[in-house]
Design an enzyme around this catalytic site. Structure first.
Site, short mmCIF file in Angstrom:
data_model
loop_
_atom_site.label_atom_id
_atom_site.label_comp_id
_atom_site.label_asym_id
_atom_site.label_seq_id
_atom_site.Cartn_x
_atom_site.Cartn_y
_atom_site.Cartn_z
CD GLU A 1 100.92 -23.68 -53.32
OE1 GLU A 1 101.83 -22.87 -53.62
OE2 GLU A 1 99.79 -23.65 -53.83
CG HIS A 2 104.91 -25.68 -49.30
ND1 HIS A 2 105.60 -24.75 -48.54
CD2 HIS A 2 103.60 -25.44 -49.10
CE1 HIS A 2 104.72 -24.00 -47.89
NE2 HIS A 2 103.49 -24.39 -48.22
CB THR A 3 107.21 -28.09 -55.67
OG1 THR A 3 106.38 -27.06 -56.20
CG2 THR A 3 106.36 -29.29 -55.32
CG ASP A 4 108.90 -22.23 -54.59
OD1 ASP A 4 108.90 -22.81 -53.48
OD2 ASP A 4 108.59 -21.02 -54.72
CB SER B 1 102.56 3.44 -49.55
OG SER B 1 101.31 2.76 -49.62
CB SER C 1 100.66 -8.06 -51.78
OG SER C 1 100.96 -8.63 -50.52
CB SER C 2 105.78 -9.61 -50.68
OG SER C 2 105.53 -10.98 -50.83
CG ASP D 1 105.24 -16.28 -54.52
OD1 ASP D 1 104.70 -17.28 -55.01
OD2 ASP D 1 105.36 -16.10 -53.30
CE1 TYR E 1 107.05 -20.95 -48.14
CE2 TYR E 1 109.21 -20.15 -47.51
CZ TYR E 1 108.33 -20.57 -48.48
OH TYR E 1 108.74 -20.63 -49.78
#
Ligand code: GLA
Length: 352
Positions: A13-16, A44, A97-98, A142, A194
């Site tokens: 996590e938070h590595t990408d 939609s 979801s994004s 993601d 973030y």
């Protein structure tokens, strides 16, 4: 028509955005995008509304708009079209979801215009849309997960070289369920800390004279202090945990895998400071009810946590967690059980 899944991140996590390693898997919740000839209308089914493609209004429609823009930037001019979307990925919960709507749009447009863009390149286009059109400085995890995961597997991604490999994740054979607790603290990444975390990591890397924190070592940490030290400590230790976790999965050692998940959560809470009382409460409940491992998943600041729980013991964990949440006056959580699902696919064989 194409569809693309959400994801959970198992570890990393938070590595990408620090050029490091991640290990997500796609979930069996998807968003579908249908593209046809028409005049720039986006519909939609979930929001039951229509929006124009040539506007910008901070709604769900900015994701497909961003894809059209980013495809153009990558040299693929997109003509006029119309599109419709429907899905069942929980929104704003940290289940990507994004990325799912981005990947579904990109793949549907790729198929409609016969562009033949590789999935890895589509992922980069999707990230560009998110970074420079929607305005969230997210990493590549993601979008890679949504486009490249395979059923029954996790995906190890080296976020610097962008090489990825599937790692078998046969939970059924291990007698385990992947339980997800949605704390119902909804957030869009743009509103959280973030971008601030990312900036601190970049500062730490430049203080150490390395390109990205991927290149920092345990010894380097002695040169840092304050927020830079804490964030870098997380990133350096988390990258090591991902590689150990892959080894554990390859040898089907879920005890070790679970231990690494708990260690990841502790570091996200203490060093990266992105956990919340709700996420911590779930992880504690999981620990007390036989989970092999548990941790927050995704960016943190709310959203979801995951646990690997022996099959047949999930109801007990849910009850314990619900009681703990109620006792502390938290919102009632939602629970899901996911199986590692395939990444984005063009739908074939659809009848009129
Ligand atoms: C969000 C971002 C990802 C990644 C995670 C944290 O999900 O979109 O790129 O940075 O947070 O690991």
């Amino acid at each position: 028509m194409a569809s693309a899944p959400g994801r959970v991140n198992l570890i990393g996590e938070h590595t990408d955005y620090n050029g490091g390693f991640v290990l997500p898997c796609a979930i069996d919740r998807r968003i579908a995008a249908a593209v046809g000839t028409g005049e720039g209308v986006l519909y939609s089914a979930d929001f039951e509304e229509t929006r124009q493609i040539d506007e910008e209004d901070s709604s769900w429609a900015d994701y497909p708009r961003g894809i059209v823009w980013a495809m153009g930037e990558a040299g693929h001019e997109i003509g006029t079209f119309r599109a419709a979307f429907a899905g069942d990925v929980p929104l704003g919960s940290g289940l990507s979801s994004s990325a799912a709507i981005e990947a579904a749009t990109a793949l549907a447009l790729d198929a409609f215009y016969g562009l033949g863009i590789r999935h890895t390149d589509l992922a980069v286009i999707c990230q560009r849309a998110e970074n420079d059109y929607v305005g969230v400085g997210s990493g590549i995890m993601d979008q890679y997960a949504s486009l490249l995961c395979e059923a029954g597997a996790a995906l190890l991604v080296d976020c610097r070289s962008l090489e990825a490999k599937s790692v078998p994740l046969d939970l059924q054979a291990a007698g385990l369920s992947l339980v997800v607790c949605d704390t119902r603290i909804e957030r869009g990444l743009a509103d959280t800390g973030y971008n601030d975390r990312r900036a601190t990591c970049e500062r730490a890397a430049s203080m150490l004279g390395v390109e990205e924190l991927r290149d920092a070592t345990e010894e380097d940490l002695g040169l840092l202090s304050g927020a830079e030290l804490k964030r870098a400590r997380h990133v350096v230790s988390e990258n090591a945990r991902v590689l150990e976790a892959v080894e554990a999965l390859e040898s089907r050692d879920f005890d070790e895998f679970g231990r690494l998940m708990y260690a990841s959560h502790a570091s996200l809470r203490n060093n990266y400071e992105v956990s919340t009382p709700e996420l911590d409460t779930f992880v504690e409940a999981a620990k007390g009810h036989g989970a092999r491992g548990a941790r927050l998943t995704g960016a943190g600041f709310g959203g979801c946590a995951i646990a690997l729980v022996p099959e047949g013991e999930t109801a007990e964990l849910r009850n314990a967690c619900e009681q703990a949440f109620e006792g502390r006056g938290f919102e009632e959580p939602a629970f899901y059980e996911f199986v590692p699902a395939p990444g984005a696919e063009v739908a074939t064989g659809i009848e009129e």
